[in-house]
Design an enzyme around this catalytic site. Structure first.
Site, PDB file in Angstrom:
ATOM      1  N   GLY A   1      39.742 -16.081 -45.250  1.00  0.00           N
ATOM      2  CA  GLY A   1      40.350 -16.690 -44.075  1.00  0.00           C
ATOM      3  C   GLY A   1      41.855 -16.832 -44.183  1.00  0.00           C
TER       4      GLY A   1
ATOM      5  N   GLY B   1      34.618 -16.519 -40.282  1.00  0.00           N
ATOM      6  CA  GLY B   1      35.017 -15.168 -40.688  1.00  0.00           C
ATOM      7  C   GLY B   1      33.858 -14.293 -41.092  1.00  0.00           C
TER       8      GLY B   1
ATOM      9  CD  GLU C   1      33.298 -18.200 -46.569  1.00  0.00           C
ATOM     10  OE1 GLU C   1      34.450 -17.882 -46.260  1.00  0.00           O
ATOM     11  OE2 GLU C   1      32.540 -18.847 -45.817  1.00  0.00           O
TER      12      GLU C   1
ATOM     13  CE  LYS D   1      40.863 -24.618 -38.577  1.00  0.00           C
ATOM     14  NZ  LYS D   1      40.875 -23.805 -39.781  1.00  0.00           N
TER      15      LYS D   1
END
Length: 228
Positions: free
Chosen positions: A30, A97, A103, A121
């Site tokens: 990202g 993403g 991840e 966020k």
């Protein structure tokens, strides 16, 4: 007021202080992580990176950062990654993403997890950002119907050519547009029971540290974390 990109950069540059020469470091995916990779290269840190996407691997190669396959390392000292949304309990949504499976694999195999985000966020509860669910292509239409019948407001993620986005693992992404997730644990357990679901983007009780870049930078640390 500073820009969102500057906030991301601030968080990334604080995170570099958690890295030392010789470490095996999980490297996320990202725009915020891009600032981290640039800082690692600029400081000349000698690390072995375990990446969470092909995109991150390519960036590492361009910056001269060594990359190892996750199966070729015996441990990961720390993983530093972004998040699409975090709540006050240090839970998060990831997968904007389309790299959520890798991840989560890297995160779950790490001694420590650090998230770097900008202050836009952070919300009281999760759900403002659509929840990604990675699914096998076969039967994905049936899952879409099932999620719709349950009121989860699913949308198959498409590219600019109106074709399904395909992840590095060869899967599709269904985004659940929920607005608010009152019980993330229950939703996670429901999704994990569905045949055809590979992984979901709820990262619960994963982050040990969250670095929030903003006009005033904030570092949140999880207390009483048990480590092996």
């Amino acid at each position: 007021m500073i820009t969102q990109d500057e906030k991301k950069k601030r968080a990334a540059e604080i995170a570099v202080n958690y890295i030392k020469d010789g470490m095996v470091v999980g490297l996320g995916t990202g725009s915020t992580v891009m600032y981290l990779l640039e800082a690692i290269a600029r400081q000349g840190l000698k690390i072995s990176g375990v990446t969470t996407s092909k995109k991150t691997s390519k960036i590492c190669a361009s910056l001269g950062i060594k990359v190892n396959d996750i199966d070729n390392v015996d441990h990961i000292d720390v993983t530093i990654d972004g998040a699409d949304e975090v709540d006050v309990y240090m839970n998060g949504i990831k997968g904007g993403g389309a790299a959520l499976l890798m991840e989560k694999i890297v995160a779950k195999n790490s001694k420590r997890n650090i998230w770097i985000v900008d202050d836009t966020k952070v919300h009281d509860i999760l759900g403002t950002f659509p929840l990604p669910v990675e699914v096998v292509p076969y039967g994905s239409g049936r899952l879409l119907k099932k999620f719709n019948d349950k009121g989860l407001k699913p949308i198959l993620r498409m590219d600019k050519n109106k074709l399904p986005i395909v992840t590095d693992g060869g899967h599709y992404i269904i985004d659940l547009h929920l607005n608010a997730i009152d019980n993330p644990q229950n939703l996670a357990e429901y999704l994990e029971r569905q045949v055809g679901v590979v992984e979901h983007g709820l990262f619960l009780d994963v982050a040990d540290v969250i670095i929030i870049g903003g006009d005033k930078n904030i570092i949140k640390e999880r207390k009483n974390r048990m480590t092996e």
